[in-house]
Design a protein around this motif. Structure first.
Motif, PDB file in Angstrom:
ATOM      1  N   ALA A   1       0.836  -1.199   0.000  1.00 18.67           N
ATOM      2  CA  ALA A   1       0.000   0.000   0.000  1.00 18.67           C
ATOM      3  C   ALA A   1       0.873   1.253   0.000  1.00 18.67           C
ATOM      4  O   ALA A   1       0.572   2.234  -0.687  1.00 18.67           O
ATOM      5  CB  ALA A   1      -0.946   0.005   1.198  1.00 18.67           C
ATOM      6  N   GLY A   2       1.975   1.217   0.752  1.00 20.77           N
ATOM      7  CA  GLY A   2       2.908   2.345   0.768  1.00 20.77           C
ATOM      8  C   GLY A   2       3.532   2.574  -0.596  1.00 20.77           C
ATOM      9  O   GLY A   2       3.666   3.714  -1.057  1.00 20.77           O
ATOM     10  N   LYS A   3       3.879   1.481  -1.270  1.00 24.11           N
ATOM     11  CA  LYS A   3       4.440   1.602  -2.614  1.00 24.11           C
ATOM     12  C   LYS A   3       3.386   2.112  -3.593  1.00 24.11           C
ATOM     13  O   LYS A   3       3.696   2.908  -4.481  1.00 24.11           O
ATOM     14  CB  LYS A   3       5.002   0.260  -3.071  1.00 24.11           C
ATOM     15  CG  LYS A   3       6.265  -0.135  -2.334  1.00 24.11           C
ATOM     16  CD  LYS A   3       6.783  -1.487  -2.765  1.00 24.11           C
ATOM     17  CE  LYS A   3       8.037  -1.865  -1.988  1.00 24.11           C
ATOM     18  NZ  LYS A   3       8.563  -3.179  -2.396  1.00 24.11           N
TER      19      LYS A   3
ATOM     20  N   HIS B   1       0.867  -2.542  -7.135  1.00 25.24           N
ATOM     21  CA  HIS B   1       1.081  -2.636  -5.689  1.00 25.24           C
ATOM     22  C   HIS B   1      -0.240  -2.619  -4.921  1.00 25.24           C
ATOM     23  O   HIS B   1      -0.370  -3.308  -3.907  1.00 25.24           O
ATOM     24  CB  HIS B   1       2.012  -1.524  -5.206  1.00 25.24           C
ATOM     25  CG  HIS B   1       3.429  -1.755  -5.582  1.00 25.24           C
ATOM     26  ND1 HIS B   1       4.205  -2.761  -5.042  1.00 25.24           N
ATOM     27  CD2 HIS B   1       4.231  -1.119  -6.480  1.00 25.24           C
ATOM     28  CE1 HIS B   1       5.407  -2.729  -5.574  1.00 25.24           C
ATOM     29  NE2 HIS B   1       5.456  -1.738  -6.454  1.00 25.24           N
ATOM     30  N   ALA B   2      -1.208  -1.854  -5.392  1.00 26.60           N
ATOM     31  CA  ALA B   2      -2.514  -1.830  -4.715  1.00 26.60           C
ATOM     32  C   ALA B   2      -3.179  -3.202  -4.794  1.00 26.60           C
ATOM     33  O   ALA B   2      -3.780  -3.668  -3.823  1.00 26.60           O
ATOM     34  CB  ALA B   2      -3.410  -0.762  -5.321  1.00 26.60           C
ATOM     35  N   LYS B   3      -3.064  -3.871  -5.939  1.00 26.50           N
ATOM     36  CA  LYS B   3      -3.642  -5.209  -6.077  1.00 26.50           C
ATOM     37  C   LYS B   3      -2.952  -6.203  -5.147  1.00 26.50           C
ATOM     38  O   LYS B   3      -3.601  -7.037  -4.515  1.00 26.50           O
ATOM     39  CB  LYS B   3      -3.546  -5.688  -7.527  1.00 26.50           C
ATOM     40  CG  LYS B   3      -4.555  -5.039  -8.442  1.00 26.50           C
ATOM     41  CD  LYS B   3      -4.451  -5.593  -9.854  1.00 26.50           C
ATOM     42  CE  LYS B   3      -5.528  -5.008 -10.754  1.00 26.50           C
ATOM     43  NZ  LYS B   3      -5.441  -5.558 -12.130  1.00 26.50           N
ATOM     44  N   GLU B   4      -1.643  -6.119  -5.054  1.00 25.98           N
ATOM     45  CA  GLU B   4      -0.888  -7.012  -4.172  1.00 25.98           C
ATOM     46  C   GLU B   4      -1.258  -6.744  -2.709  1.00 25.98           C
ATOM     47  O   GLU B   4      -1.449  -7.670  -1.925  1.00 25.98           O
ATOM     48  CB  GLU B   4       0.608  -6.815  -4.387  1.00 25.98           C
ATOM     49  CG  GLU B   4       1.470  -7.828  -3.688  1.00 25.98           C
ATOM     50  CD  GLU B   4       1.354  -9.235  -4.234  1.00 25.98           C
ATOM     51  OE1 GLU B   4       1.595 -10.179  -3.459  1.00 25.98           O
ATOM     52  OE2 GLU B   4       1.013  -9.408  -5.426  1.00 25.98           O
ATOM     53  N   SER B   5      -1.393  -5.475  -2.359  1.00 22.50           N
ATOM     54  CA  SER B   5      -1.786  -5.108  -1.004  1.00 22.50           C
ATOM     55  C   SER B   5      -3.180  -5.639  -0.682  1.00 22.50           C
ATOM     56  O   SER B   5      -3.421  -6.166   0.405  1.00 22.50           O
ATOM     57  CB  SER B   5      -1.755  -3.582  -0.841  1.00 22.50           C
ATOM     58  OG  SER B   5      -2.140  -3.230   0.463  1.00 22.50           O
ATOM     59  N   LEU B   6      -4.083  -5.528  -1.639  1.00 27.17           N
ATOM     60  CA  LEU B   6      -5.452  -6.012  -1.447  1.00 27.17           C
ATOM     61  C   LEU B   6      -5.469  -7.507  -1.154  1.00 27.17           C
ATOM     62  O   LEU B   6      -6.172  -7.959  -0.239  1.00 27.17           O
ATOM     63  CB  LEU B   6      -6.298  -5.695  -2.686  1.00 27.17           C
ATOM     64  CG  LEU B   6      -7.737  -6.200  -2.683  1.00 27.17           C
ATOM     65  CD1 LEU B   6      -8.536  -5.586  -1.537  1.00 27.17           C
ATOM     66  CD2 LEU B   6      -8.396  -5.879  -4.022  1.00 27.17           C
ATOM     67  N   ALA B   7      -4.704  -8.279  -1.885  1.00 29.90           N
ATOM     68  CA  ALA B   7      -4.663  -9.730  -1.665  1.00 29.90           C
ATOM     69  C   ALA B   7      -4.185 -10.052  -0.243  1.00 29.90           C
ATOM     70  O   ALA B   7      -4.790 -10.890   0.444  1.00 29.90           O
ATOM     71  CB  ALA B   7      -3.749 -10.388  -2.697  1.00 29.90           C
ATOM     72  N   HIS B   8      -3.141  -9.375   0.214  1.00 31.59           N
ATOM     73  CA  HIS B   8      -2.640  -9.623   1.569  1.00 31.59           C
ATOM     74  C   HIS B   8      -3.613  -9.105   2.630  1.00 31.59           C
ATOM     75  O   HIS B   8      -3.784  -9.737   3.675  1.00 31.59           O
ATOM     76  CB  HIS B   8      -1.264  -8.979   1.753  1.00 31.59           C
ATOM     77  CG  HIS B   8      -0.169  -9.735   1.084  1.00 31.59           C
ATOM     78  ND1 HIS B   8       0.290 -10.951   1.527  1.00 31.59           N
ATOM     79  CD2 HIS B   8       0.561  -9.443  -0.025  1.00 31.59           C
ATOM     80  CE1 HIS B   8       1.258 -11.382   0.737  1.00 31.59           C
ATOM     81  NE2 HIS B   8       1.440 -10.477  -0.222  1.00 31.59           N
TER      82      HIS B   8
ATOM     83  N   MET C   1      -9.636  -4.061   8.683  1.00 32.66           N
ATOM     84  CA  MET C   1      -9.157  -4.643   7.432  1.00 32.66           C
ATOM     85  C   MET C   1     -10.233  -4.514   6.345  1.00 32.66           C
ATOM     86  O   MET C   1      -9.902  -4.302   5.186  1.00 32.66           O
ATOM     87  CB  MET C   1      -8.744  -6.106   7.623  1.00 32.66           C
ATOM     88  CG  MET C   1      -7.492  -6.260   8.475  1.00 32.66           C
ATOM     89  SD  MET C   1      -6.075  -5.226   7.985  1.00 32.66           S
ATOM     90  CE  MET C   1      -5.584  -6.029   6.486  1.00 32.66           C
ATOM     91  N   ASP C   2     -11.510  -4.599   6.705  1.00 35.19           N
ATOM     92  CA  ASP C   2     -12.586  -4.376   5.720  1.00 35.19           C
ATOM     93  C   ASP C   2     -12.507  -2.963   5.158  1.00 35.19           C
ATOM     94  O   ASP C   2     -12.663  -2.750   3.957  1.00 35.19           O
ATOM     95  CB  ASP C   2     -13.963  -4.604   6.349  1.00 35.19           C
ATOM     96  CG  ASP C   2     -14.312  -6.069   6.482  1.00 35.19           C
ATOM     97  OD1 ASP C   2     -13.603  -6.913   5.893  1.00 35.19           O
ATOM     98  OD2 ASP C   2     -15.296  -6.370   7.181  1.00 35.19           O
ATOM     99  N   GLU C   3     -12.263  -1.988   6.025  1.00 33.96           N
ATOM    100  CA  GLU C   3     -12.127  -0.603   5.568  1.00 33.96           C
ATOM    101  C   GLU C   3     -10.890  -0.447   4.689  1.00 33.96           C
ATOM    102  O   GLU C   3     -10.923   0.246   3.679  1.00 33.96           O
ATOM    103  CB  GLU C   3     -12.058   0.361   6.760  1.00 33.96           C
ATOM    104  CG  GLU C   3     -13.394   0.596   7.422  1.00 33.96           C
ATOM    105  CD  GLU C   3     -14.427   1.206   6.486  1.00 33.96           C
ATOM    106  OE1 GLU C   3     -14.113   2.174   5.773  1.00 33.96           O
ATOM    107  OE2 GLU C   3     -15.567   0.700   6.463  1.00 33.96           O
ATOM    108  N   ALA C   4      -9.809  -1.097   5.082  1.00 32.50           N
ATOM    109  CA  ALA C   4      -8.589  -1.047   4.274  1.00 32.50           C
ATOM    110  C   ALA C   4      -8.845  -1.636   2.892  1.00 32.50           C
ATOM    111  O   ALA C   4      -8.414  -1.075   1.880  1.00 32.50           O
ATOM    112  CB  ALA C   4      -7.455  -1.797   4.972  1.00 32.50           C
ATOM    113  N   ILE C   5      -9.571  -2.730   2.842  1.00 29.85           N
ATOM    114  CA  ILE C   5      -9.891  -3.380   1.573  1.00 29.85           C
ATOM    115  C   ILE C   5     -10.711  -2.449   0.687  1.00 29.85           C
ATOM    116  O   ILE C   5     -10.446  -2.320  -0.513  1.00 29.85           O
ATOM    117  CB  ILE C   5     -10.614  -4.723   1.818  1.00 29.85           C
ATOM    118  CG1 ILE C   5      -9.601  -5.741   2.362  1.00 29.85           C
ATOM    119  CG2 ILE C   5     -11.292  -5.236   0.552  1.00 29.85           C
ATOM    120  CD1 ILE C   5     -10.233  -6.984   2.951  1.00 29.85           C
TER     121      ILE C   5
END
Length: 114
Positions: free
Chosen positions: A36-38, A54-61, A76-80
């Motif tokens: 997410a930072g990237k 990077h957003a897609k990778e962050s979403l998966a994690h 985590m729901d809000e982060a997603i």
């Protein structure tokens, strides 16, 4: 004596299993925050394609981390949700808007306590 030995072995085994479960959750949250930072950084530089990746990778994690601990689930729901918005805006070439959502996602990941 056999009962005490069995209890010690079972307790040790349970401790190590619990430690591994906690470590894997912390790993997913850490990976989600890193990506997410990237995504935010690339968005701020106008690099929508890299931000998207990077957003897609962050979403998966983030989704994996959200599954593993119910108490952190709300954040985590809000982060997603914010990561999905970051992806949407990055796909449209809106780097700055994507960066804002990636930043909000990181705030919620921090608040999740992992």
């Amino acid at each position: 004596m056999k009962l005490i030995s069995t209890a010690i072995v079972a307790g040790t085994f349970a401790f190590f299993i619990g430690t591994q479960a906690w470590a894997s959750d912390a790993g997913h949250t850490s990976e989600a925050m890193e990506h997410a930072g990237k995504a935010q950084a690339h968005g701020e530089m106008g690099h929508a394609k890299e931000s998207l990746s990077h957003a897609k990778e962050s979403l998966a994690h983030a989704k994996e981390a959200g599954k593993e601990h119910a108490e952190a689930h709300k954040h985590m729901d809000e982060a997603i949700k914010h990561l999905e918005e970051a992806i949407k805006h990055a796909e449209m070439g809106h780097g700055q808007e994507s960066a804002k959502h990636a930043e909000e996602a990181m705030k919620h990941m921090r608040q999740s306590g992992h």
